[in-house]
Design an enzyme around this catalytic site. Sequence first.
Site, mmCIF file in Angstrom:
data_model
loop_
_atom_site.group_PDB
_atom_site.id
_atom_site.type_symbol
_atom_site.label_atom_id
_atom_site.label_comp_id
_atom_site.label_asym_id
_atom_site.label_seq_id
_atom_site.Cartn_x
_atom_site.Cartn_y
_atom_site.Cartn_z
ATOM 1 C CG HIS A 500 -2.258 1.125 1.189
ATOM 2 N ND1 HIS A 500 -2.464 1.521 1.053
ATOM 3 C CD2 HIS A 500 -1.198 2.552 2.276
ATOM 4 C CE1 HIS A 500 -3.722 2.678 0.853
ATOM 5 N NE2 HIS A 500 -2.718 3.340 1.910
ATOM 6 C CD GLU A 501 1.695 3.608 3.650
ATOM 7 O OE1 GLU A 501 2.077 4.519 3.125
ATOM 8 O OE2 GLU A 501 0.588 4.030 4.382
ATOM 9 C CG HIS A 504 0.436 6.888 -0.884
ATOM 10 N ND1 HIS A 504 -0.573 7.155 -1.298
ATOM 11 C CD2 HIS A 504 -0.293 6.207 0.548
ATOM 12 C CE1 HIS A 504 -1.984 6.892 -0.871
ATOM 13 N NE2 HIS A 504 -1.513 6.337 0.644
ATOM 14 C CG HIS A 507 0.009 8.802 -6.728
ATOM 15 N ND1 HIS A 507 -0.750 9.481 -6.147
ATOM 16 C CD2 HIS A 507 0.485 10.051 -7.897
ATOM 17 C CE1 HIS A 507 -1.725 10.271 -6.679
ATOM 18 N NE2 HIS A 507 -0.952 10.218 -8.361
#
Length: 711
Positions: A500-501, A504, A507
């Site tokens: 999940h991190e 990010h 991104h």
Amino acid sequence: MSTNPLLQDWTGPHGLPPFADIQPAHFPPAFDAALAEHRGEIETIASQAEPPTFDNTLAAFDASGRLLTRLEHLFYTLAASATSPELQAVQRDLAAPLAAHNSAVYMHARLFSRVDALFEQRERLGLTSEQQRLLERVHLDFVRAGARLAPSAQVRYAAIMARLAELNTRFAQNVLASENGYQLRLTTEDELAGLPGFVRAAARQAAVERGFGEGVHVVTLSRSLIVPFLTFSARRDLREQAWRAWVGRGDGTGQEDAGDNRALCREILQLRAEQARLHGHGCYADFALEDTMARKQDAVMSLLERVWQPALAAQAREREAVLGAMATSGATHALEPWDWRYYAEQVRRARFELDEAEVKPYFPLERMVAAMFDCASRLFGLQFKPRADIAGYHADVKAYEVFNADGSLRGLFLQDNFARPPKRSGAWMNALRNQSGYLGPRSASTPTAPRGGEAALGSGPAGGFRLGVTPIILNNNNFARGAAGEPTLLSFDDVRTLFHEFGHGLHGLLSDVEHERLAGTQVLRDFVELPSQLYEHWMAEPQVLKKFARHWQTDEPLPDALLAKLQAARQFGQGYETLRYTASAIVDMAAHALPEAPADVVAFEADTMRRWDLPSEVGMNHRLTHFQHLFSSAGYAAGYYVYLWAEVLDCDAFDAFVEAGDVFDPAVAARLRECILSAGNSVEPGTAFRAFRGRDPVVEPMLKDRGLLPA
């Protein structure tokens, strides 16, 4: 040249600061210098005799405050990940002045008049789509910061923002004190009853890190330790003690010296309600949602209500199974919150023949990091080169240079994976430097050779010098460190957090925009979780698990039978977990929908959950008094719903790969990179999603993924 290392050129690899030389006392004078420099830049932009143009106003504003920005990125990174009493004192002292400076910038009448004039004629300026997006976003930043308020209202608004900054800082520091202050010491075999080897090893390591001698194990409030303890401990009295400490953070029932956040929550809510009224809104929720995809409370509540009833039904079925496990074990007591995970684990073992102690050895941290890098390589052609010679702010930080498929530098990725006392809880991504490709006028101060992190891209128009600034992206996790000489073993949920991190992180790393204000994760709040939650899907893919999930001792790949059990058990417990998340989102929205703060936030929270019939054994992911998403900043205030909103997007987005017949389909991956990951905030998020998916999102894939569709 100043002797303050913060004010010198950062000549470390990729422009990193000299972490080892930095002391808390360096920050106040450095911020003084940075604020003065920024004020001068703002005055220069605002006082120009020439009429406003995109270049002399918008682009100049976007390029201003570089020293201040780099200091803020560093300061808040250290405050979250490597704090100290001295740094916390500096943080408290700086909170109000930094907020006051922000208000002064965005309420600067002459500067806003130039931005406003450009905004009014934006359709006639011949701007590129990204330039127009920047103008729209910057103009909105000014308006939402109070630029259009009457002078007297601006004075009050600035005071509110300064006070909120102080309260947010105190709230976060209270939570950290509460978490660091709790230690459940286990010294006998009876107290360790039921705990598998990996939990004992993590608790022993936590004891070592806190200076305890042989024979002592310590359970902390780090999620990677407290959740396994609640799952496996056979000592019901100790489970209750740990659970009460965990959920009681900040509510006045925990350690006396850890801080009571109830009054802080109330004052923050009251000030936010006043902030909203100054903008003409009846409540803070309406003000916050104005700049989101959802836009209105009704849209948010419609989504939350759509999952609430199916989740209640699913949890009721799970409850029957949990009660059955209690009966089988001979338990006669009522089912309490500190019992749920313990007996749910027994159901999981009996129903799916799945034991987490059997699963964890296949998920050593280093192999899971390799898995997340490999997925990024297969999807986007990225390559990750470890750089053991690059020092971070703590020995736990690992550095990786990131390269594109053609060998060009993409950025620097830092990863800080372990829980430790001076580090706040949770998991997060932040940028030490955002990507941008800005045009700066050539002058005597323009570097003839780019400094660390800046790659010369050639001459720009009118003698400009184009600098492509590579990002420095940081992931923080809070995994319980393995014992000395042994690897850190992750749970399946830990692996999901890791991916999940890193979603990010991608991104931020893949951002490819001209202007820093639009770079990376600086998108609307209910869009920012799309890349992170989408990337979670790959961690559970069989081909990924078969390649990287290998037993840390035998190197045996994850057996097919165990993989089948993991997949079969995936949706068990989703009713419970969905209710816990949704309950927190509901309370967040309810608290921020009030025109005035409630007199007692704890009573308000309990009353809200009674009205929604939340089962007493379930509880909430985050109670208000330790809800850092809401009260450490305004980032997720009236916005905790965004994880569910983005889950609608991410499940639908992943279906694009499924429909292509290959979860690594090159064409779909290229479209994802171009439309979502590289675009940052240069494109309106609904438009960006439609460009990727070919249509608006639908909710059914999310409900299916959670097992909440009717049978």
